[in-house]
Write an enzyme that holds these catalytic residues in place. Structure first.
Site, PDB file in Angstrom:
ATOM      1  N   ASN A   1      -5.441  -9.369  -7.827  1.00 50.18           N
ATOM      2  CA  ASN A   1      -5.825 -10.159  -6.568  1.00 50.18           C
ATOM      3  C   ASN A   1      -7.106 -10.882  -6.125  1.00 50.18           C
ATOM      4  O   ASN A   1      -7.035 -12.159  -5.697  1.00 50.18           O
ATOM      5  CB  ASN A   1      -5.577  -9.180  -5.178  1.00 50.18           C
ATOM      6  CG  ASN A   1      -6.277  -7.983  -5.614  1.00 50.18           C
ATOM      7  OD1 ASN A   1      -6.003  -7.151  -6.451  1.00 50.18           O
ATOM      8  ND2 ASN A   1      -7.364  -7.423  -4.536  1.00 50.18           N
TER       9      ASN A   1
ATOM     10  N   GLN B   1       0.713  -9.578  -6.161  1.00 53.39           N
ATOM     11  CA  GLN B   1       0.443 -10.922  -6.322  1.00 53.39           C
ATOM     12  C   GLN B   1       1.090 -11.804  -7.151  1.00 53.39           C
ATOM     13  O   GLN B   1       1.162 -13.189  -7.127  1.00 53.39           O
ATOM     14  CB  GLN B   1      -1.068 -10.975  -6.856  1.00 53.39           C
ATOM     15  CG  GLN B   1      -1.947 -10.480  -5.960  1.00 53.39           C
ATOM     16  CD  GLN B   1      -2.334 -11.135  -4.700  1.00 53.39           C
ATOM     17  OE1 GLN B   1      -2.092 -12.446  -4.492  1.00 53.39           O
ATOM     18  NE2 GLN B   1      -2.852 -10.711  -3.614  1.00 53.39           N
TER      19      GLN B   1
ATOM     20  N   SER C   1       4.977  -7.095  -1.951  1.00 56.39           N
ATOM     21  CA  SER C   1       4.770  -6.961  -0.178  1.00 56.39           C
ATOM     22  C   SER C   1       5.144  -8.488   0.484  1.00 56.39           C
ATOM     23  O   SER C   1       5.071  -9.284  -0.414  1.00 56.39           O
ATOM     24  CB  SER C   1       3.366  -6.904   0.046  1.00 56.39           C
ATOM     25  OG  SER C   1       3.009  -7.098   1.349  1.00 56.39           O
ATOM     26  N   ALA C   2       5.625  -8.371   1.658  1.00 57.43           N
ATOM     27  CA  ALA C   2       6.175  -9.609   2.167  1.00 57.43           C
ATOM     28  C   ALA C   2       4.867 -10.828   2.532  1.00 57.43           C
ATOM     29  O   ALA C   2       5.499 -11.819   2.401  1.00 57.43           O
ATOM     30  CB  ALA C   2       7.176  -9.241   3.238  1.00 57.43           C
TER      31      ALA C   2
ATOM     32  N   CYS D   1     -18.829  -7.655   2.339  1.00 60.07           N
ATOM     33  CA  CYS D   1     -19.864  -7.828   3.271  1.00 60.07           C
ATOM     34  C   CYS D   1     -20.101  -7.095   4.586  1.00 60.07           C
ATOM     35  O   CYS D   1     -20.286  -7.459   5.685  1.00 60.07           O
ATOM     36  CB  CYS D   1     -19.905  -9.248   3.583  1.00 60.07           C
ATOM     37  SG  CYS D   1     -20.477 -10.634   2.341  1.00 60.07           S
TER      38      CYS D   1
ATOM     39  N   THR E   1      13.065   4.999  10.552  1.00 59.46           N
ATOM     40  CA  THR E   1      14.009   3.900  10.749  1.00 59.46           C
ATOM     41  C   THR E   1      13.632   2.684  10.280  1.00 59.46           C
ATOM     42  O   THR E   1      12.683   2.364  10.320  1.00 59.46           O
ATOM     43  CB  THR E   1      14.071   3.952  12.383  1.00 59.46           C
ATOM     44  OG1 THR E   1      14.648   5.322  12.853  1.00 59.46           O
ATOM     45  CG2 THR E   1      15.247   2.941  12.983  1.00 59.46           C
TER      46      THR E   1
ATOM     47  N   THR F   1       0.764  -1.132  -0.100  1.00 57.80           N
ATOM     48  CA  THR F   1       0.021  -0.044   0.180  1.00 57.80           C
ATOM     49  C   THR F   1       0.897   1.271  -0.179  1.00 57.80           C
ATOM     50  O   THR F   1       0.495   2.248  -0.853  1.00 57.80           O
ATOM     51  CB  THR F   1      -1.057  -0.231   1.151  1.00 57.80           C
ATOM     52  OG1 THR F   1      -1.807  -1.214   1.166  1.00 57.80           O
ATOM     53  CG2 THR F   1      -1.609   1.440   1.371  1.00 57.80           C
TER      54      THR F   1
END
Ligand SMILES: *Cc1c(COP(=O)(O)O)cnc(C)c1O
Length: 385
Positions: A154, A182, A202-203, A329, A243, A75
């Site tokens: 995704n 993805q 992303s990890a 939902c 950091t 993000t």
């Protein structure tokens, strides 16, 4: 023995690989230094670990380590890429092209820029989820600065023709950013071959920890420059102050290394299981596969069950099988997935859709159980409507 509930939501997040956790642990306690501390071994050790992780990430995507900027996840990487380009290249133009099926982190970032005065083209997709390359090329204007199109979706797993997109971008002198969260670690991603200028990953989608990711920023042909979105100590070559989260970065590096070594084998096995699941589920009356069948990630399938009640489906399944449904939902009247809507599905099909996301720990028994159970539930719920 089959253990319930079964986790089939790997596109949302994955468990940490124990080897990743093991690599991270020393960096919480003994090796706790600040990677920016230049004057003592505590800092040097931390910095060394970060640079090693940078090499591991770069190796997976065929980048140079100096092209990797660590972030708090995809993000943040999406935000930094799009806002960073919009700010840096404002003198050149304010037009960005993106696609209706992007992740919210891209869509909402573009929406934010639109409110600030940027000009955004929201491309639609074909019924199979692929972008129309002619439409893309036609959308380019003299003031276009960026094309932002994801590598793989995704929700559906649909893989975009990234190489063709980058060629179009290059031909018009426009930068190409792709959210590859993805795709990385699931299929071979090569920033050189694919012609990518900026790329987010992303990890926690690749068996690493949550809260860490990276942005690839090309250094030559062309050299991409980004305006930092966070001001401070000038970490990460000035592009991302703060950091560094050393244990998480070590985990991301290890996760990437494992992908480099093992993803080909893992994904052969996962693809076989996915195909078995998909073939089984598509035998259910009213079941329809969403997205292009060929240009698709190996570990996911998205299926609509015509006439099934989406709430009833989820309620019946959720205790035993962890899944994502197409509809959000969160409210009393669930909104159908905007990704499926953009592919032209009507509510009848977009609402009762389920995303099955397999992972490297998914077993054949789990797949057998899922086929059987989903079949039962859909038949029950259809009879009731
Ligand atoms: C999960 C995901 C994100 C968000 O990643 P975070 O690291 O959780 O911020 C962005 N884009 C895509 C395509 C994703 O799948």
């Amino acid at each position: 023995m089959l253990k319930l509930p079964i986790y089939l939501d790997h596109n949302a997040t994955t468990p940490c690989d124990p080897r990743v956790l093991e690599a991270m642990i020393p960096y919480f306690t003994k090796l706790f230094g600040n990677a920016a501390s230049r004057n003592h071994p505590f800092g040097w050790q931390a910095a060394e670990a970060v640079e090693f992780a940078r090499e591991q990430v770069a190796a997976l995507i065929h980048a140079d380590p100096a092209e990797i900027v660590f972030t708090s996840g995809a993000t943040e990487a999406d935000n930094l890429a799009i806002k960073g380009v919009a700010d840096m290249y404002a003198a050149r133009g304010n037009h960005i092209i993106t696609v209706a099926t992007e992740h919210k982190a891209v869509l909402d970032t573009c929406r934010h820029l639109e409110k600030m005065g940027a000009d955004i083209t929201w491309l639609s997709v074909k019924p199979d989820g692929l972008v129309d390359l002619d439409e893309l090329e036609k959308a380019i204007r003299p003031n276009t600065v960026l094309i932002a199109i994801m590598y793989a979706n995704n929700e559906t797993g649909v893989i975009q023709p990234v190489r063709a997109i980058s060629e179009i971008a290059k031909r018009h002198g426009v930068l190409f950013f792709t959210d590859a969260t993805q795709a990385v670690g699931k299929i071979p991603v090569d920033v050189i071959r694919d012609g990518i200028d900026i790329m987010a990953l992303s990890a926690h989608k690749i068996y690493g920890p949550k809260g860490v990711g990276a942005l690839y920023v090309r250094r030559k042909n062309p050299r991409v420059r980004l305006t930092a979105q966070m001001d401070g100590g000038g970490h990460e070559r000035g592009m991302r102050s703060g950091t560094l989260n050393v244990p998480a970065i070590v985990g991301l590096g290890k996760a990437c290394e494992i992908c480099t070594l093992e993803m080909e084998n893992d994904n052969k096995r996962i693809r076989t299981l996915r195909d078995k699941l998909e073939n089984g589920l598509l035998k259910i009356e009213g079941a329809v596969l969403n997205g292009n069948k060929i240009f698709r990630l190996p570990q996911v399938c998205n299926i609509s069950f015509r006439n099934a009640d989406e709430n009833a489906l989820m309620i019946s399944l959720s205790k035993e099988i962890a899944l994502s449904s197409g509809s959000a939902c969160t409210s009393a009247s669930p909104e159908p997935s905007y990704v499926l809507k953009a592919m032209g599905l009507d509510d009848e099909l977009a609402k009762p859709s389920l995303r099955f996301g397999l992972g490297k720990y998914t077993t054949a028994e789990e797949i057998d159980f899922t086929i059987e159970r989903v079949g039962e539930v859909v038949r029950e719920k259809c009879e009731n409507v």
